[in-house]
Enzyme design. Sequence first.
Site, PDB file in Angstrom:
ATOM      1  CE  LYS A 115      -4.364  -1.728   1.694  1.00 50.64           C
ATOM      2  NZ  LYS A 115      -5.442  -1.659   2.684  1.00 50.64           N
ATOM      3  CE  LYS A 197      -5.649  -8.393  -2.211  1.00 50.99           C
ATOM      4  NZ  LYS A 197      -6.136  -8.095  -0.928  1.00 50.99           N
ATOM      5  CE  LYS A 200     -13.061  -4.445  -0.184  1.00 53.90           C
ATOM      6  NZ  LYS A 200     -12.649  -4.245   1.182  1.00 53.90           N
TER       7      LYS A 200
HETATM    8  P1  TYM Z   1     -10.534  -6.563   3.148  1.00 51.02           P
HETATM    9  O1  TYM Z   1     -11.646  -5.595   3.309  1.00 51.02           O
HETATM   10  O2  TYM Z   1      -9.399  -6.209   2.257  1.00 51.02           O
HETATM   11  O3  TYM Z   1     -11.085  -7.958   2.657  1.00 51.02           O
HETATM   12  C1  TYM Z   1     -12.140  -8.603   3.331  1.00 51.02           C
HETATM   13  C2  TYM Z   1     -11.971 -10.105   3.310  1.00 51.02           C
HETATM   14  O4  TYM Z   1     -11.899 -10.589   1.979  1.00 51.02           O
HETATM   15  C3  TYM Z   1     -10.744 -11.406   1.816  1.00 51.02           C
HETATM   16  N1  TYM Z   1     -10.257 -11.237   0.449  1.00 51.02           N
HETATM   17  C4  TYM Z   1     -10.073 -12.230  -0.420  1.00 51.02           C
HETATM   18  N2  TYM Z   1     -10.248 -13.558  -0.316  1.00 51.02           N
HETATM   19  C5  TYM Z   1      -9.970 -14.317  -1.403  1.00 51.02           C
HETATM   20  N3  TYM Z   1      -9.544 -13.799  -2.583  1.00 51.02           N
HETATM   21  C6  TYM Z   1      -9.367 -12.470  -2.735  1.00 51.02           C
HETATM   22  N4  TYM Z   1      -8.971 -11.979  -3.902  1.00 51.02           N
HETATM   23  C7  TYM Z   1      -9.623 -11.624  -1.617  1.00 51.02           C
HETATM   24  N5  TYM Z   1      -9.555 -10.284  -1.431  1.00 51.02           N
HETATM   25  C8  TYM Z   1      -9.926 -10.068  -0.147  1.00 51.02           C
HETATM   26  C9  TYM Z   1      -9.751 -10.879   2.844  1.00 51.02           C
HETATM   27  O5  TYM Z   1      -8.784 -11.848   3.156  1.00 51.02           O
HETATM   28  C10 TYM Z   1     -10.678 -10.558   4.003  1.00 51.02           C
HETATM   29  O6  TYM Z   1     -10.935 -11.731   4.763  1.00 51.02           O
HETATM   30  N6  TYM Z   1      -7.919  -6.021   7.324  1.00 51.02           N
HETATM   31  C11 TYM Z   1      -9.048  -6.681   6.750  1.00 51.02           C
HETATM   32  C12 TYM Z   1     -10.355  -6.382   7.441  1.00 51.02           C
HETATM   33  C13 TYM Z   1     -10.328  -6.593   8.917  1.00 51.02           C
HETATM   34  C14 TYM Z   1     -10.459  -7.838   9.580  1.00 51.02           C
HETATM   35  C15 TYM Z   1     -10.392  -7.522  10.985  1.00 51.02           C
HETATM   36  C16 TYM Z   1     -10.628  -9.147   9.141  1.00 51.02           C
HETATM   37  C17 TYM Z   1     -10.188  -5.620   9.859  1.00 51.02           C
HETATM   38  N7  TYM Z   1     -10.237  -6.175  11.101  1.00 51.02           N
HETATM   39  C18 TYM Z   1     -10.466  -8.522  11.929  1.00 51.02           C
HETATM   40  C19 TYM Z   1     -10.707 -10.152  10.123  1.00 51.02           C
HETATM   41  C20 TYM Z   1     -10.632  -9.824  11.497  1.00 51.02           C
HETATM   42  C21 TYM Z   1      -9.186  -6.227   5.300  1.00 51.02           C
HETATM   43  O7  TYM Z   1      -8.716  -5.202   4.910  1.00 51.02           O
HETATM   44  O8  TYM Z   1      -9.986  -7.001   4.582  1.00 51.02           O
END
Ligand code: TYM
Length: 334
Positions: A115, A197, A200
């Site tokens: 990032k 991957k 978003k």
């Molecule tokens: P975020 O918002 O980037 O993504 C949310 C969830 O989606 C999963 N993910 C994917 N899984 C498979 N293939 C992909 N291409 C893919 N892109 C995203 C991520 O692994 C995630 O599970 N930091 C975290 C959010 C968060 C969180 C937490 C998660 C904040 N606090 C506590 C678990 C527990 C994040 O930015 O996810």
Amino acid sequence: MDNVRKTAFSGVQPTGRITLGNYLGAIRNWRPLQDEYNCLYCVVDLHSLTVTQVPAELRKNTMDLVALYIACGIDPDKSSLFIQSHVHEHAELTWILDTIAYVGEMNRMTQFKDKSRKHADNINMGLMNYPVLMASDILLYQTDLVPVGKDQLQHLELARNLAERFNNRYSPTFVVPEALCFQNGCSIKSLQEPTAKMSKSDPNENAVITLFDDPDTIRRKLRRAVTDCCSEVRFAEDKPAISNLLTIYSLTADESIADAEKRFDGCGYGVFKDAVADAVISVVEPIQREQKRLAADKSYLENVLKQGAEQAERTARKTLDKVYRKIGLIGRVR
Ligand code: TYM
């Protein structure tokens, strides 16, 4: 919360384009946990501030994501569904954990490095601190299980390390959480660059299927998805593009990869891609319809969020009081 059941916690950032990767890698796996665990599902709005947001868009995206959680099967009567910023203990525990997190380990986080490269003009402290806030989300609820995609495993490891470090320094306080990461689907890849991957923030719209894309858009993006050499529909290391499409098909059509390989044997990529599109649309369309209906019912969503935050806060307060006591802060007389 039920004291006998174990606890599961997870969250997604409300940054607009929730992707098929977010759904297949994470949200889809939350629903089945609801009957077995105390589940807390959180819209992590504070995390999204690490990238510059337009306030009105952030507000809309947050409520849209709340509606999406419910449309994906999160039942507010079974799980606590809430917004991270509604429970101020998340930010407070972050400060405490910051004092035991080392700058060196934060610097090693691959997502921070990625990032920082992508947002070179805005490498803010929040971006570096992001995994500590995530650890606080998890540890506040004495979480046993965290269902996430593969890209979050390093952050989860940090949460485990911080929990153990705190427990060793001040006596057992936090449950040390485990990740729940389903091998199949834990990393859905970009449709245009299948070794990266699906993300978003990918500026190439064709690389990403979002849960808000209409059926024609989904079909068009899948038809344009890059493929590998030869026309064989086979899951293999040297066929990352087709393997990714097979994974998407397998999860959305609920068919094993081996069966899918047999089904599309000799069909060519065109027929296969159309079948992937049909399967994705059949999963996404009902979710979209329900999400739209729920998003229009603001007072219902507000009630869900009020109840969710109240439930979450009870446990969060208890953990934070315990943490404050252990580290030598004077508890407030209430
Ligand atoms: P975020 O918002 O980037 O993504 C949310 C969830 O989606 C999963 N993910 C994917 N899984 C498979 N293939 C992909 N291409 C893919 N892109 C995203 C991520 O692994 C995630 O599970 N930091 C975290 C959010 C968060 C969180 C937490 C998660 C904040 N606090 C506590 C678990 C527990 C994040 O930015 O996810």
